[in-house]
Design an enzyme around this catalytic site. Structure first.
Site: not given
Ligand code: PGA
Length: 263
Positions: A71, A140, A142, A147
């Site tokens: 990314d 979280d 990801h 996400e």
């Protein structure tokens, strides 16, 4: 999933470095190209340091290896210190001997983002796909910047970062307001097409995400849980990151049995 629980973050880096090192040398020996998928963040820094050391001192060469990163932020020029272009150059690329043009990250600066996402997928496909993908995991859950709520069938695309991710990453910026709000990220389906996957996680802050990834139900609410669909995933964690796993004893037994067979 193979779950390897080690005493500390240094051992996690070492285990991952041995895995990459072995694969790079094997492919060089048979003169076959190799495509590595790379990750950014705090977790893989120890891995990159070891690879750079082995290049310097132990003949590890990256000639013929291509890389694709997961990314890149949107809104930072490639030479910005917090861009992932900069991070990769600084942490690994400048220390080793990749061929010119062998390192790919999603283009996000002054370009058509939807075209760039398509081009990234095309580029990966043209190289025959990713052989080994390195992953971190967000607090979280990801992977890449996929996400919560990311489609398990997603491809490279633009994604809005959660507040939690921006808070986690604010330590690298002057304030949270400077953390970009969007990124271009490989999708979950893109990641799942890699031949093999190594996920690294260290520290208690990752314990809940690691448990969800390995033992939770497969759900877009915990994107890393999609890795359960992949036949060749190794999750390498330290004891802190493993602290919420239910079946620690079994994972450790499996590693012992494996080691006794290999000996
Ligand atoms: P970290 O990030 O390695 O900095 O914890 C991991 C991630 O967000 O994927």
């Amino acid at each position: 999933m193979r779950v390897v629980i080690l005493d500390n973050p240094q051992q996690v880096s070492l285990f991952a470095a041995d895995r990459v090192d072995r694969l790079v040398r094997e492919r060089l020996l048979v003169r076959q190209p190799l495509v590595l998928g790379l990750a950014t963040g705090g977790t893989p820094l120890g891995l990159y340091k070891l690879l750079a050391e082995r290049h310097r001192n132990d003949g590890l060469s990256f000639r013929g290896v291509e890389t694709f990163n997961l990314d890149e932020y949107v809104g930072l020029p490639p030479d910005h210190e917090q861009s992932y272009h900069f991070y990769m150059h600084d942490a690994l690329f400048r220390h080793v001997d990749f061929d010119t043009g062998a390192n790919h990250l999603p283009r996000t600066w002054q370009c058509d983002l939807s075209e760039s996402a398509k081009a990234y997928e095309r580029d990966i496909e043209q190289r025959g796909g990713i052989d080994l993908q390195i992953l971190g995991i967000g607090t979280d859950g990801h992977i890449g910047f996929n996400e919560v709520g990311s489609s398990l069938g997603s491809r490279t695309r633009l994604k809005t970062l959660t507040r939690r991710t921006r808070q986690d990453n604010a330590r690298y910026f002057a304030s949270i307001d400077e953390v970009p709000t969007m990124a271009l990220t490989m999708g979950i389906a893109t990641i799942l097409e890699s031949q093999s996957i190594v996920l690294m996680a260290t520290g208690a802050g990752k314990a809940r995400a690691v448990a969800g990834c390995v033992e939770g139900p497969i759900s877009a609410g915990m994107p890393a849980s999609a890795l359960q669909l992949h036949p060749d995933v190794t999750v390498i964690v330290d004891t802190d990151a493993a602290s919420e796993l239910l079946h620690v004893e079994y994972y450790s037994d499996s590693e012992r049995v494996r080691a006794s067979l290999i000996r």
